[in-house]
Write an enzyme that holds these catalytic residues in place. Structure first.
Site, PDB file in Angstrom:
ATOM      1  N   ARG A   1      38.475 -34.687  35.648  1.00 30.56           N
ATOM      2  CA  ARG A   1      36.903 -33.824  36.485  1.00 30.56           C
ATOM      3  C   ARG A   1      36.633 -32.913  35.132  1.00 30.56           C
ATOM      4  O   ARG A   1      35.463 -31.965  35.056  1.00 30.56           O
ATOM      5  CB  ARG A   1      37.495 -32.714  37.593  1.00 30.56           C
TER       6      ARG A   1
ATOM      7  N   THR B   1      42.422 -36.386  45.398  1.00 31.56           N
ATOM      8  CA  THR B   1      42.210 -37.559  44.641  1.00 31.56           C
ATOM      9  C   THR B   1      43.754 -38.810  44.982  1.00 31.56           C
ATOM     10  O   THR B   1      44.322 -37.847  45.241  1.00 31.56           O
ATOM     11  CB  THR B   1      42.773 -37.223  43.091  1.00 31.56           C
TER      12      THR B   1
ATOM     13  N   LEU C   1      48.767 -36.079  41.354  1.00 25.62           N
ATOM     14  CA  LEU C   1      47.187 -36.969  41.384  1.00 25.62           C
ATOM     15  C   LEU C   1      47.249 -35.028  42.380  1.00 25.62           C
ATOM     16  O   LEU C   1      47.589 -34.561  43.086  1.00 25.62           O
ATOM     17  CB  LEU C   1      47.204 -37.925  42.176  1.00 25.62           C
ATOM     18  N   ASP C   2      45.898 -34.757  42.188  1.00 26.59           N
ATOM     19  CA  ASP C   2      45.404 -33.336  42.676  1.00 26.59           C
ATOM     20  C   ASP C   2      45.454 -34.056  44.141  1.00 26.59           C
ATOM     21  O   ASP C   2      45.414 -35.094  44.796  1.00 26.59           O
ATOM     22  CB  ASP C   2      43.639 -33.233  42.189  1.00 26.59           C
ATOM     23  N   ARG C   3      45.054 -32.896  45.125  1.00 28.59           N
ATOM     24  CA  ARG C   3      45.097 -32.697  46.379  1.00 28.59           C
ATOM     25  C   ARG C   3      43.975 -34.215  46.881  1.00 28.59           C
ATOM     26  O   ARG C   3      44.263 -35.237  47.625  1.00 28.59           O
ATOM     27  CB  ARG C   3      45.010 -31.790  46.951  1.00 28.59           C
TER      28      ARG C   3
END
Length: 282
Positions: free
Chosen positions: A223, A126, A122-124
């Site tokens: 995104r 998110t 997961l993105d930082r």
């Protein structure tokens, strides 16, 4: 116990002096052990012969985790709820506290040789449900059959503007630029094929709250696709956002359901949507 049952149902049946919310709190705080292992999943399947123990002193308060909590752990996998702002794993340029590093320390408290392996990221910025494997074999098994193993992977996204369609499908081919930014191509086979489905939950003139389901899992897919339809995710300056109505990225991994790699059972985990995502609609 003498017959199969889901953990929450079993606790509600046996802990008759406690309210439903109190029983859920026992699970959330890590006070329920199944066969001497902490278990937090409401739908964890109990089988005849399993031992369920309740620790009256919450174990969660003693856990040294920063920005994450464990939803489920067994011999093969760990499922966590990651907070926004916590890195999944360190990059070459960053050496911050990460989910990976904390979980590695966690498994090594009982076995100094234990390791964990990243299954997906997961993105930082998110938050939400994320899975790690406890062996390279399980990691490879999950990654090689990801499309077949994962039965549901859905997100909640707070985006800019009023999304007109009640639901939709976004399809493109994703590429990465020299500045490490992903972008879409409409030309077939020009990059990695990416498919995103969305359904509108709430909206007003300024913002929309969407349920987003991934058919494919590419880097920054949601995104990019939200920017593609003219509704970038709130707080996502990299992909066109100009608003900051909440103090974080408006993206949360809410549900992950999959077939367990060794026992073959379907497990489903849900991380409650951040309350701040609903603030623009009050």
């Amino acid at each position: 116990m003498k017959e199969s049952a889901e953990l929450l149902a079993f606790l509600l049946q046996t802990q008759t002096k406690l309210s439903r919310n109190s029983v859920k709190s026992l699970l959330t705080r890590g006070q329920v052990l199944v066969n001497d292992r902490m278990e937090k999943a409401y739908n964890f399947q109990l089988e005849p012969g399993f031992t369920v123990t309740i620790r009256r002193e919450g174990a969660e308060q003693k856990a040294p985790f920063i920005g994450l909590s464990i939803l489920h752990e067994d011999d093969d996998i760990i499922i966590i709820n990651k907070d926004a702002g916590l890195l999944s794993i360190a990059s070459e340029k960053e050496n911050d506290v990460t989910a990976y590093r904390q979980l590695m320390a966690h498994v090594r408290t009982s076995d100094p040789r234990a390791r964990i392996f990243v299954v997906h990221r997961l993105d930082r910025d998110t938050s939400g449900v994320m899975m790690f494997a406890k062996s390279e074999q399980i990691q490879q098994q999950l990654q090689n059959a990801w499309q077949e193993t994962v039965l549901e992977r859905s997100y909640i996204a707070l985006v800019e503007g009023e999304v007109k369609r009640q639901e939709g499908k976004i399809e493109s081919w994703l590429q990465e630029s020299s500045t490490l930014k992903m972008y879409s191509s409409s030309r077939p086979n020009d990059g990695l094929h990416a498919i995103t489905h969305y359904k509108k939950l709430q909206s007003n003139k300024q913002f929309s709250l969407l349920e987003v389901r991934l058919e494919t899992g590419r880097k920054n897919q949601i995104r990019v696709h939200m920017q593609d339809i003219g509704h970038p995710i709130v707080g996502d300056k990299k992909y066109g956002s100009k608003s900051r109505v909440i103090p974080r990225l408006g993206l949360h991994a809410r549900i992950l359901a999959f077939t367990h790699p060794t026992i073959g059972k379907i497990l489903r985990f849900e991380a409650q949507s951040p309350k701040s995502f609903f603030s623009p609609f009050r």
